[in-house]
Design a protein around this motif. Sequence first.
Motif, PDB file in Angstrom:
ATOM      1  N   LEU A 141      48.773  24.770  71.547  1.00  0.00           N
ATOM      2  CA  LEU A 141      48.200  25.151  72.773  1.00  0.00           C
ATOM      3  C   LEU A 141      47.106  26.460  72.417  1.00  0.00           C
ATOM      4  N   GLY A 149      43.887  25.226  71.610  1.00  0.00           N
ATOM      5  CA  GLY A 149      43.191  24.146  72.260  1.00  0.00           C
ATOM      6  C   GLY A 149      43.499  22.602  71.902  1.00  0.00           C
ATOM      7  N   ARG A 150      44.702  22.499  71.343  1.00  0.00           N
ATOM      8  CA  ARG A 150      44.688  21.212  70.706  1.00  0.00           C
ATOM      9  C   ARG A 150      46.089  20.591  71.030  1.00  0.00           C
TER      10      ARG A 150
END
Length: 452
Positions: A343, A346-347
């Motif tokens: 998280l 950003g994945r």
Amino acid sequence: MTAGKLAGWSAVAGAVAGAVVGAAQAVAGAVVCARLARGRRRRPPLRPVPAVAESGGSLVVPAGEVSVRATAGNVSVVVPAGNVSVVVPAGNVSVVVPARDEEGRLGPCVAAALADPAVREVIVVDDESTDGTARLAASLGATVVRGTPPPPGWVGKPWAVHQGLAAAKGPVVVTLDADARPRPGLFGALAAGLEEFDLVSAGPRFACDGPVEQALHASFLATLVYRLGPIGAATPPPPHRVLANGQCLAFHRSAMLAADGFARVREHLADDVALARTLAADGWRVGLLDAGDLLTVDMHDSVAGVWREWGRTLALADVTGRGRQAADLAVVWLTAALPVARLLAGRATPLDLGLLGVRLLLAWALRGSYERPGPGLLLSPLLDPATAVQLTRATYRPRRIWRGRSYGPPRPLGPLLGGGTSGGTADGTGGETDLGSGGTCDRTDGGTGGER
């Protein structure tokens, strides 16, 4: 091989690795959810038992609501029709407090225990303190046992409790850590619990100083829940998965002396869990019960203390087999640490987001485990990756140094380790501990009080 083919093979390898991790993460998530789902069946928390100050009094404690009626020379609790009851003699409890340099924390513990009419005596084992621990305990009215140095092969805390047990006179013994803060009715409730169990340990509420300390503490506590489930199992777990909280233990003195329990776990830093698992394998009924309304513990005085001390003991490295250690760590990494890390990068995948939702529900449920729940609970998932690192380090590179004493490696608990060096799974079979309604836990404290 051309650059194009190399890139293609790398993409395939990455896709396969991602699929394998995703499958493992899904399995680990199912394990965690299965443990939490057992929360629909839980034991009720310990309730205060009214104490009798008069000599010779007794208490009849029912399973449900009671009313109190005075009789000549004592107090009786009237049992409504159809309720199951037990009898708890007054003044039957010897409280043993092992203490090493605890002058700053000992006073409230001893004073509260001495004020309880269920308590016959408070024995403070002064474990070679360099401060005024012994002087303070004596001034409060406790019996002070001057502890001797641990013999070879003994860890300090079980040796101190062993000495206190030898000095105790009451038929029921309760051991308390110096940072425990008992409330009225705790000792009667523990004695009543011994009608059903042979060894009772109490899950307290925790006192934390500030949101950062609470966040880190709750993150560590969540790993314990993910590995073993919350406390208060309606169905007892198998002996190698039994959990206990050494900050507060209760047992019959004669039974513990006959079992020679503390001598059998003398080499273990996680002596409370080692004791519970050893005795459970002997056939003892072991109960870890919610006592949040009756007991508070202020374990650490700083964030660094939580990281250094509790993060080490919660690994349970000396009472868990290598295979199960690996499986438990995999559950923590895949279901708690990895979703947060992804998280933040950003994945996050849909599975990561689902697991984060479960973790936030647990953080909310943990509020019952703290004296002053605050924003640190909801922030605690952000610390899960760091917590997983500390737990891994403590598992595979344990530090066996405590309060100026160094200890060698302990003898293993044998079959109690659950899989030895090669076996073990993360399935958590055996109905592992209390869980709250709706698949979340109402209270989740427990396990591994500070050793000496």
